[in-house]
Design a protein around this motif. Structure first.
Motif, PDB file in Angstrom:
ATOM      1  N   ARG A  22      59.477 -29.468  51.005  1.00 38.99           N
ATOM      2  CA  ARG A  22      58.614 -29.428  51.451  1.00 38.99           C
ATOM      3  C   ARG A  22      57.612 -30.616  52.346  1.00 38.99           C
ATOM      4  N   GLN A  23      56.960 -31.624  51.377  1.00 32.75           N
ATOM      5  CA  GLN A  23      56.118 -32.286  51.897  1.00 32.75           C
ATOM      6  C   GLN A  23      57.171 -34.005  51.804  1.00 32.75           C
ATOM      7  N   VAL A  24      58.335 -33.511  51.045  1.00 35.42           N
ATOM      8  CA  VAL A  24      59.332 -34.514  51.664  1.00 35.42           C
ATOM      9  C   VAL A  24      59.275 -34.602  52.949  1.00 35.42           C
ATOM     10  N   LEU A  25      60.195 -32.816  53.565  1.00 33.95           N
ATOM     11  CA  LEU A  25      60.409 -32.457  55.299  1.00 33.95           C
ATOM     12  C   LEU A  25      59.074 -32.975  55.628  1.00 33.95           C
ATOM     13  N   GLU A  26      58.426 -33.106  55.231  1.00 32.27           N
ATOM     14  CA  GLU A  26      57.176 -33.269  56.559  1.00 32.27           C
ATOM     15  C   GLU A  26      56.717 -34.202  56.050  1.00 32.27           C
ATOM     16  N   GLY A 286      55.662 -23.202  36.210  1.00 31.90           N
ATOM     17  CA  GLY A 286      54.270 -23.447  35.959  1.00 31.90           C
ATOM     18  C   GLY A 286      53.647 -24.628  35.544  1.00 31.90           C
ATOM     19  N   ARG A 287      54.479 -25.204  34.557  1.00 34.18           N
ATOM     20  CA  ARG A 287      53.814 -26.508  33.896  1.00 34.18           C
ATOM     21  C   ARG A 287      53.880 -27.662  34.351  1.00 34.18           C
ATOM     22  N   ASP A 288      54.658 -27.279  35.579  1.00 35.92           N
ATOM     23  CA  ASP A 288      54.800 -29.143  36.339  1.00 35.92           C
ATOM     24  C   ASP A 288      55.261 -29.637  35.180  1.00 35.92           C
ATOM     25  N   LEU A 289      57.007 -29.302  34.924  1.00 34.65           N
ATOM     26  CA  LEU A 289      57.616 -29.859  34.478  1.00 34.65           C
ATOM     27  C   LEU A 289      58.737 -30.416  34.778  1.00 34.65           C
ATOM     28  N   ALA A 290      59.008 -29.349  36.138  1.00 31.88           N
ATOM     29  CA  ALA A 290      60.053 -28.837  36.786  1.00 31.88           C
ATOM     30  C   ALA A 290      61.276 -30.652  37.328  1.00 31.88           C
ATOM     31  N   ASN A 291      62.305 -30.534  37.401  1.00 31.80           N
ATOM     32  CA  ASN A 291      62.732 -31.977  38.017  1.00 31.80           C
ATOM     33  C   ASN A 291      62.875 -31.435  38.912  1.00 31.80           C
ATOM     34  N   LEU A 293      64.301 -32.817  42.427  1.00 30.96           N
ATOM     35  CA  LEU A 293      65.407 -33.960  42.904  1.00 30.96           C
ATOM     36  C   LEU A 293      66.157 -33.024  43.725  1.00 30.96           C
ATOM     37  N   GLY A 294      66.900 -31.756  42.256  1.00 34.57           N
ATOM     38  CA  GLY A 294      67.572 -31.618  43.122  1.00 34.57           C
ATOM     39  C   GLY A 294      67.570 -30.891  43.976  1.00 34.57           C
ATOM     40  N   MET A 295      65.676 -30.109  44.401  1.00 33.85           N
ATOM     41  CA  MET A 295      65.906 -29.775  45.460  1.00 33.85           C
ATOM     42  C   MET A 295      65.331 -30.250  46.480  1.00 33.85           C
ATOM     43  N   ILE A 296      64.805 -31.701  46.347  1.00 37.35           N
ATOM     44  CA  ILE A 296      64.532 -32.998  47.288  1.00 37.35           C
ATOM     45  C   ILE A 296      65.967 -33.081  47.908  1.00 37.35           C
ATOM     46  N   MET A 346      56.674 -36.910  40.498  1.00 32.93           N
ATOM     47  CA  MET A 346      57.655 -37.063  41.628  1.00 32.93           C
ATOM     48  C   MET A 346      57.901 -36.739  42.867  1.00 32.93           C
ATOM     49  N   GLY A 347      57.561 -35.630  43.284  1.00 31.79           N
ATOM     50  CA  GLY A 347      57.532 -35.955  44.491  1.00 31.79           C
ATOM     51  C   GLY A 347      56.988 -36.711  45.260  1.00 31.79           C
ATOM     52  N   ARG A 348      55.271 -36.644  44.337  1.00 31.07           N
ATOM     53  CA  ARG A 348      54.584 -37.880  45.553  1.00 31.07           C
ATOM     54  C   ARG A 348      55.482 -39.529  45.848  1.00 31.07           C
ATOM     55  N   LEU A 349      56.111 -39.534  44.344  1.00 36.26           N
ATOM     56  CA  LEU A 349      57.174 -40.970  44.379  1.00 36.26           C
ATOM     57  C   LEU A 349      57.921 -40.826  45.323  1.00 36.26           C
ATOM     58  N   VAL A 350      59.082 -39.859  45.474  1.00 33.36           N
ATOM     59  CA  VAL A 350      59.811 -39.967  46.441  1.00 33.36           C
ATOM     60  C   VAL A 350      59.193 -40.384  47.563  1.00 33.36           C
ATOM     61  N   ILE A 351      57.958 -39.482  48.553  1.00 32.00           N
ATOM     62  CA  ILE A 351      57.010 -39.872  49.319  1.00 32.00           C
ATOM     63  C   ILE A 351      56.716 -41.134  49.365  1.00 32.00           C
ATOM     64  N   GLN A 352      56.569 -42.116  48.936  1.00 31.05           N
ATOM     65  CA  GLN A 352      55.862 -43.100  48.613  1.00 31.05           C
ATOM     66  C   GLN A 352      56.958 -43.982  48.848  1.00 31.05           C
TER      67      GLN A 352
END
Ligand code: NAD
Length: 354
Positions: A22-26, A286-291, A293-296, A346-352
């Motif tokens: 969602r953040q990447v789309l935004e 719920g542990r902030d471990l998921a990748n 990138l497949g979703m992005i 990882m999401g933040r790095l993609v947005i950056q």
């Protein structure tokens, strides 16, 4: 451009990874002046908990009206023992059917930075691998009659295809080949199966309408072997539901990690359903471990196929490549010398990188 996107986070890691997409789309909307309205609705186990069913009529209606639907994943141990008729996965089948999506697209590429995760020999990887697998999604042996004899001593499943079903998925595949390497390989078992002979005849006949596309045919047993031996020979592959189920998982294994793989399911119009190929991974939820990138990368497919935003889709893919080239990895793709990051980072790095 203005577009309305329904987000279905689902269960397990679904909410964590969809938050990143969602953040990447935004971010891409802000960068290019697009307006994407997005609303999140419960699906799968989350919908069972809230409404007693995995996909409500209201949610399906919202999905049908949207320009595109982005889904995380559904299911988990909490719902494994409930009535099979309302299990989370039933919601997904109902959603695909309700949206009329019949062509499942799974791109298979190997990011050079992740070649170490690929089980193939380096000499096989020397030529670039860029396969687009198109699997028919609503016909075949899964939807024919399933019978077990009263004495329990025999059982049968009917493999059935109609000409219109074959034509519509073949047209999607021919069109996709036209926008890529202009080669289409149709996979069947026409030496044995009547449904496959109809498949081959129909695809061959349609091929006359696409003279710029080089059409080849391959038996499924050979295709399974060729995907391992010479994967670089393939551009677009089109096949039925059963063969596509197996071959697309084989191609996912070639790419090395479940967490990296996006998918798109398309119908007649532009609207589509986009989701990573993995499940809800309850073991790491719920542990902030998921990748993520497949979703992005699924969000990138959404921009490409439903909104016609090829440039924006390519920018997201390039941003993902950039982050991987910089050595950042979630746990599932981690190797020595890389820097381990969580799902949110990882999401933040993609947005950056965008
Ligand atoms: P899974 O894909 O959820 O997990 C398999 C393994 O891969 C697990 O070890 C998991 O931690 C790991 N994994 C998966 N995605 C990952 C990611 N993005 N990042 C890091 N690691 C990841 O398959 P499963 O364990 O067989 O199924 C779990 C649940 O998901 C079940 O309820 C199943 O029915 C459901 N499921 C849903 C879908 C879908 O929603 N489309 C698809 C497959 C399975």
């Amino acid at each position: 451009m203005k577009a309305h996107i329904v987000l279905l986070p689902g269960d397990g890691i679904g909410p964590e990874i969809i938050a990143q997409a969602r953040q990447v789309l935004e971010a891409i909307a802000a960068k290019h002046g697009h307006t994407f309205t997005m609303n999140e609705l419960p699906m799968g186990g989350a919908s069972i908990d809230a409404h007693g069913e995995p996909l409500t009529a209201d949610t399906l209606d919202a999905c049908r009206k949207a320009d595109a639907v982005l889904m995380g994943a559904v299911g988990g141990p909490k719902w494994d023992t409930i009535d099979p008729a309302i299990r989370p996965e039933r919601g997904l089948l109902a959603l695909r059917k309700g949206m009329g999506v019949f062509a499942n697209l799974r791109p298979c590429t190997i990011h050079p930075a992740l070649a170490v995760a690929c089980p193939l020999r380096p000499d096989i990887l020397a030529k670039p691998i860029d396969i687009l697998m198109v699997r028919e999604l609503t016909g075949d042996i899964y939807f024919g009659a399933h019978d077990t004899a009263p004495d329990g001593q025999s059982a049968s499943d009917l493999m059935i295809y109609t000409v219109p079903e074959i034509e519509r998925v073949a047209r999607v595949a021919f069109s996709l080949a036209r926008g890529r390497g202009k080669r289409l390989c149709s996979v069947d078992k026409a030496n044995v199966l009547a449904a496959s002979r109809l498949w081959r005849e129909t695809v061959t006949r349609l091929g006359a309408e696409y003279p710029d596309i080089e059409l080849t045919h391959m038996y499924v047993d050979n295709a399974a072997m060729q995907l391992i031996l010479r994967p670089a020979q393939f551009d677009v592959v089109v096949t039925g539901n059963l063969f596509g189920d197996i071959l697309s998982d084989e191609s996912a294994a070639i790419a090395g990690s479940l967490g990296m793989m996006p998918s798109a399911s398309l119908g007649d119009g532009k609207a589509g359903l986009y989701e990573p190929i993995h499940g809800s991974a309850p073991d790491i939820a719920g542990r902030d471990l998921a990748n993520p990138l497949g979703m992005i990368l699924s969000a990138a497919l959404l921009l490409r196929h439903s909104l016609g935003l090829e440039g924006e889709a390519a920018q997201i893919e390039a941003a993902v490549s950039g982050v991987l080239n910089s050595g950042y990895r979630t746990g599932d793709i981690f190797s020595d010398g890389c820097q381990k990051v969580g799902c949110g980072e990882m999401g933040r790095l993609v947005i950056q990188a965008l």
